[in-house]
Design a protein around this motif. Structure first.
Motif, PDB file in Angstrom:
ATOM      1  N   PHE A  64       0.844  -1.195   0.000  1.00 49.17           N
ATOM      2  CA  PHE A  64       0.000   0.000   0.000  1.00 49.17           C
ATOM      3  C   PHE A  64       0.874   1.237   0.000  1.00 49.17           C
ATOM      4  O   PHE A  64       2.045   1.184   0.333  1.00 49.17           O
ATOM      5  N   THR A  65       0.266   2.343  -0.392  1.00 50.90           N
ATOM      6  CA  THR A  65       0.953   3.634  -0.311  1.00 50.90           C
ATOM      7  C   THR A  65       0.461   4.347   0.945  1.00 50.90           C
ATOM      8  O   THR A  65      -0.633   4.059   1.450  1.00 50.90           O
ATOM      9  N   ILE A  66       1.229   5.282   1.418  1.00 50.70           N
ATOM     10  CA  ILE A  66       0.802   6.080   2.563  1.00 50.70           C
ATOM     11  C   ILE A  66      -0.410   6.912   2.178  1.00 50.70           C
ATOM     12  O   ILE A  66      -1.305   7.138   2.988  1.00 50.70           O
ATOM     13  N   GLY A  87       4.491  12.770   7.621  1.00 45.97           N
ATOM     14  CA  GLY A  87       5.874  12.307   7.531  1.00 45.97           C
ATOM     15  C   GLY A  87       6.377  11.841   8.887  1.00 45.97           C
ATOM     16  O   GLY A  87       7.051  10.815   8.996  1.00 45.97           O
ATOM     17  N   HIS A  88       6.040  12.585   9.915  1.00 47.76           N
ATOM     18  CA  HIS A  88       6.415  12.199  11.283  1.00 47.76           C
ATOM     19  C   HIS A  88       5.723  10.897  11.686  1.00 47.76           C
ATOM     20  O   HIS A  88       6.343  10.009  12.275  1.00 47.76           O
ATOM     21  N   VAL A  89       4.439  10.792  11.365  1.00 47.52           N
ATOM     22  CA  VAL A  89       3.672   9.583  11.711  1.00 47.52           C
ATOM     23  C   VAL A  89       4.285   8.359  11.029  1.00 47.52           C
ATOM     24  O   VAL A  89       4.475   7.316  11.664  1.00 47.52           O
ATOM     25  N   LYS A 117       5.085   6.885  -5.786  1.00 47.69           N
ATOM     26  CA  LYS A 117       5.171   6.902  -4.329  1.00 47.69           C
ATOM     27  C   LYS A 117       5.653   5.541  -3.847  1.00 47.69           C
ATOM     28  O   LYS A 117       5.340   4.506  -4.439  1.00 47.69           O
ATOM     29  N   ALA A 118       6.388   5.533  -2.766  1.00 42.93           N
ATOM     30  CA  ALA A 118       6.904   4.281  -2.196  1.00 42.93           C
ATOM     31  C   ALA A 118       5.756   3.392  -1.747  1.00 42.93           C
ATOM     32  O   ALA A 118       4.710   3.865  -1.328  1.00 42.93           O
ATOM     33  N   CYS A 119       5.989   2.089  -1.841  1.00 39.80           N
ATOM     34  CA  CYS A 119       5.030   1.115  -1.331  1.00 39.80           C
ATOM     35  C   CYS A 119       5.510   0.596   0.017  1.00 39.80           C
ATOM     36  O   CYS A 119       6.697   0.508   0.286  1.00 39.80           O
TER      37      CYS A 119
END
Length: 126
Positions: A64-66, A87-89, A117-119
């Protein structure tokens, strides 16, 4: 654009320097956003982190992506005022083992003009 030999040789160094500066700026912005959200709504970060953990738990073996996770979690949270706090989460979720990045896996974002986007996948402690 024509570059001379010395400019061509310096280009990778300049690129690396700019990339490092961008990373530092992003880290600073994420930290400021987290501090601000924590001051204004002290429970928000903990609730978002728990939401991300729960989301990851439900993903069995799926990537999944964020962005996808945030879309599922955000309706249950009050508005945070600064999306950079995610980003912090994410960083905290990685530290706690809730999620893991899948190296080399990317997916086009629904937002940001389809940029990759990163997975991520469920971590061992989700």
């Amino acid at each position: 654009m024509n570059m001379n030999q010395s400019e061509l040789l310096a280009a990778p160094v300049l690129h690396a320097k700019r990339l490092q500066q961008a990373k530092v700026a992003a880290d600073n912005a994420i930290g400021r956003a987290a501090d601000r959200v924590d001051r204004e709504s002290p429970e928000w970060i903990a609730a978002a982190l728990e939401g991300l953990r729960h989301f990851a738990q439900t993903q069995s073996a799926s990537a999944f992506t964020i962005e996808l996770a945030r879309g599922a979690i955000a309706p249950s949270l009050p508005p945070c005022g600064d999306l950079r706090v995610w980003g912090h989460v994410v960083r905290e979720a990685v530290k706690r083992g809730y999620i893991e990045r899948l190296p080399g896996w990317f997916y086009p974002a629904a937002s940001s003009h389809g940029s990759l986007k990163a997975c991520w996948t469920r971590g061992a402690k989700a």
